[in-house]
Write an enzyme that holds these catalytic residues in place. Structure first.
Site, PDB file in Angstrom:
ATOM      1  N   GLU A  12      14.434  52.261  46.497  1.00 34.58           N
ATOM      2  CA  GLU A  12      13.694  52.123  45.250  1.00 34.58           C
ATOM      3  C   GLU A  12      12.309  52.749  45.338  1.00 34.58           C
ATOM      4  O   GLU A  12      11.698  52.792  46.410  1.00 34.58           O
ATOM      5  CB  GLU A  12      13.551  50.629  44.893  1.00 34.58           C
ATOM      6  N   CYS A  60       4.841  54.469  44.120  1.00 36.50           N
ATOM      7  CA  CYS A  60       4.992  53.702  45.356  1.00 36.50           C
ATOM      8  C   CYS A  60       6.329  54.121  45.961  1.00 36.50           C
ATOM      9  O   CYS A  60       7.385  53.908  45.356  1.00 36.50           O
ATOM     10  CB  CYS A  60       4.970  52.214  45.000  1.00 36.50           C
ATOM     11  N   CYS A  85      14.275  47.195  55.879  1.00 43.32           N
ATOM     12  CA  CYS A  85      13.093  47.052  56.721  1.00 43.32           C
ATOM     13  C   CYS A  85      13.425  46.134  57.884  1.00 43.32           C
ATOM     14  O   CYS A  85      14.190  45.189  57.732  1.00 43.32           O
ATOM     15  CB  CYS A  85      11.936  46.467  55.910  1.00 43.32           C
ATOM     16  N   CYS A 125       8.893  38.451  52.248  1.00 41.50           N
ATOM     17  CA  CYS A 125       9.239  39.715  51.594  1.00 41.50           C
ATOM     18  C   CYS A 125      10.735  39.826  51.338  1.00 41.50           C
ATOM     19  O   CYS A 125      11.553  39.598  52.233  1.00 41.50           O
ATOM     20  CB  CYS A 125       8.764  40.883  52.457  1.00 41.50           C
ATOM     21  N   CYS A 152       5.041  44.019  44.417  1.00 37.34           N
ATOM     22  CA  CYS A 152       5.008  44.025  45.884  1.00 37.34           C
ATOM     23  C   CYS A 152       5.990  43.023  46.471  1.00 37.34           C
ATOM     24  O   CYS A 152       6.009  41.866  46.075  1.00 37.34           O
ATOM     25  CB  CYS A 152       3.626  43.615  46.397  1.00 37.34           C
TER      26      CYS A 152
HETATM   27  N1  SAH Z   1       5.646  47.644  55.564  1.00 44.92           N
HETATM   28  C1  SAH Z   1       4.440  47.999  54.882  1.00 44.92           C
HETATM   29  C2  SAH Z   1       4.628  48.405  53.437  1.00 44.92           C
HETATM   30  C3  SAH Z   1       5.534  47.563  52.559  1.00 44.92           C
HETATM   31  S1  SAH Z   1       5.015  45.983  52.003  1.00 44.92           S
HETATM   32  C4  SAH Z   1       3.442  46.873  54.994  1.00 44.92           C
HETATM   33  O1  SAH Z   1       3.761  45.809  55.508  1.00 44.92           O
HETATM   34  O2  SAH Z   1       2.287  47.079  54.610  1.00 44.92           O
HETATM   35  C5  SAH Z   1       3.796  46.242  50.805  1.00 44.92           C
HETATM   36  C6  SAH Z   1       2.905  45.003  50.543  1.00 44.92           C
HETATM   37  O3  SAH Z   1       3.586  44.003  49.797  1.00 44.92           O
HETATM   38  C7  SAH Z   1       2.458  44.316  51.830  1.00 44.92           C
HETATM   39  O4  SAH Z   1       1.057  44.162  51.822  1.00 44.92           O
HETATM   40  C8  SAH Z   1       3.112  42.947  51.757  1.00 44.92           C
HETATM   41  O5  SAH Z   1       2.329  41.997  52.410  1.00 44.92           O
HETATM   42  C9  SAH Z   1       3.235  42.715  50.281  1.00 44.92           C
HETATM   43  N2  SAH Z   1       4.276  41.788  49.889  1.00 44.92           N
HETATM   44  C10 SAH Z   1       5.500  41.643  50.424  1.00 44.92           C
HETATM   45  N3  SAH Z   1       6.194  40.696  49.777  1.00 44.92           N
HETATM   46  C11 SAH Z   1       5.400  40.214  48.800  1.00 44.92           C
HETATM   47  C12 SAH Z   1       5.581  39.251  47.762  1.00 44.92           C
HETATM   48  N4  SAH Z   1       6.719  38.595  47.605  1.00 44.92           N
HETATM   49  N5  SAH Z   1       4.556  39.024  46.925  1.00 44.92           N
HETATM   50  C13 SAH Z   1       3.410  39.731  47.049  1.00 44.92           C
HETATM   51  N6  SAH Z   1       3.200  40.673  47.975  1.00 44.92           N
HETATM   52  C14 SAH Z   1       4.174  40.908  48.851  1.00 44.92           C
END
Ligand code: SAH
Length: 308
Positions: free
Chosen positions: A60, A73, A80, A87, A301
């Site tokens: 995505e 994005c 992952c 996440c 996110c």
């Molecule tokens: N692996 C990388 C990029 C992907 S995650 C990283 O960890 O930075 C992108 C962002 O989304 C990260 O900052 C993560 O902490 C945030 N994130 C993941 N799940 C989330 C959720 N359910 N609600 C809000 N932010 C979330």
């Protein structure tokens, strides 16, 4: 190179090449591409694309509009392997790394899909996957973005869960894009619980690396901080965050947890979020609450999963 600058989808379109050359190339190669399987538009204008790769896997990308800015994005892996507890992408596990061209194809595909007068202005490597655990292909993609797609490094942000050696290598290899670190906790206990990568590179290791990063004078490191109710959202956490970031040229993005079905965490209420922000701001740190766009289509996110 022509393929990228022309955003060509077929060798026939590269008219700078002679006809015999085009015929020859068609015999020995093809231009790969992604197929748009689904496109969801949120009521705030955010668009989520589901793409099929050549081998049938899906990924995505999310297109976010913010005034003049049009930010894409992009994903760096299918799934992952980081296993962050909050996440949604982590739940499906890791399938494979994306190739550099598959990362850039997301940009090309979306560019062709939007209105011709609109242009993607910013790229964030914050979609599915951990970009720094796919170092070779991700840096290959960054090179293509900067050299052929004409996207300045100032408009590219790479977000990592905290792969310290690769983060340092990124800058020593000259890829000085904007760094973003998913910090998400202020103690090793909490961080290790929600982000297993912390057992490998703890807060001290991560933050001392951040202090040493050779980022340009006027730029800062973005620290993303997902606010999880009763886990990392207390006033003490806010105060500790200030202490942790001492000496780091930092900017903090608070992301109130985006909920999804079956999530084990809750989003703190707005008052808690505002109080947290206020305390951090008193520590003379720029701190923003990220407007989570596209929540209604699970494009915010941590909500990417690539299911049909
Ligand atoms: N692996 C990388 C990029 C992907 S995650 C990283 O960890 O930075 C992108 C962002 O989304 C990260 O900052 C993560 O902490 C945030 N994130 C993941 N799940 C989330 C959720 N359910 N609600 C809000 N932010 C979330």
């Amino acid at each position: 190179m022509r393929i990228y600058t022309k955003k060509a989808v077929s060798i026939d379109e590269i008219t700078e090449f002679s006809l015999p050359l085009r015929e020859h190339l068609k015999g020995i190669s093809f231009i790969s591409g992604l197929r748009i399987v689904n496109r969801l538009v949120s009521n705030d204008g955010t668009r989520k694309y589901l793409f099929a790769l050549g081998d049938g896997h899906t990924i995505e990308s999310v297109l976010i509009e913010d005034g003049e800015r049009l930010t894409l994005c992009v994903s760096s892996q299918v799934g992952c392997a980081m296993g962050c507890k909050f996440c949604l992408t982590a739940r499906g596990g890791f399938k494979r790394n994306l190739k550099a061209h598959e990362i850039c194809d997301q940009i090309l595909c979306v560019s062709r899909d939007i209105e011709p007068e609109r242009k993607i202005t910013n790229i964030v490597m914050m979609g599915m996957g951990e970009p720094l655990s796919n170092y070779k292909e991700v840096t290959g993609a960054l090179k293509i973005m900067m050299e052929w797609l004409n996207i300045s490094k100032r408009r590219i942000t790479l977000s990592t869960a905290g792969f310290v050696p690769e983060l340092e290598r990124l800058y020593s290899d000259g890829f000085n894009v904007n760094p973003a670190i998913s910090l998400n906790a202020t103690t090793d206990d909490t961080r290790s619980m929600i982000m297993p990568v912390n057992k490998r590179y703890n807060l001290k290791t991560l933050l001392s690396a951040c202090r040493r990063l050779p980022i340009p004078e006027r730029r800062r490191i973005t620290f993303e901080y997902v606010l999880l109710k009763d886990i990392n959202d207390s006033a003490e956490d806010a105060a500790r965050l200030i202490r942790l970031l001492k000496g780091v040229r930092a900017k903090v993005n608070l992301i109130p947890f985006n909920e999804y079905d079956g999530a084990h965490f809750k989003r703190p209420d707005d008052t808690t979020v505002l109080e947290f922000q206020e305390i951090v701001a008193r520590g003379h740190i720029s701190v923003f609450i990220r407007k989570s766009k596209g929540r209604d289509i699970l494009a915010a996110c941590g909500q990417l999963r690539a299911s049909n």
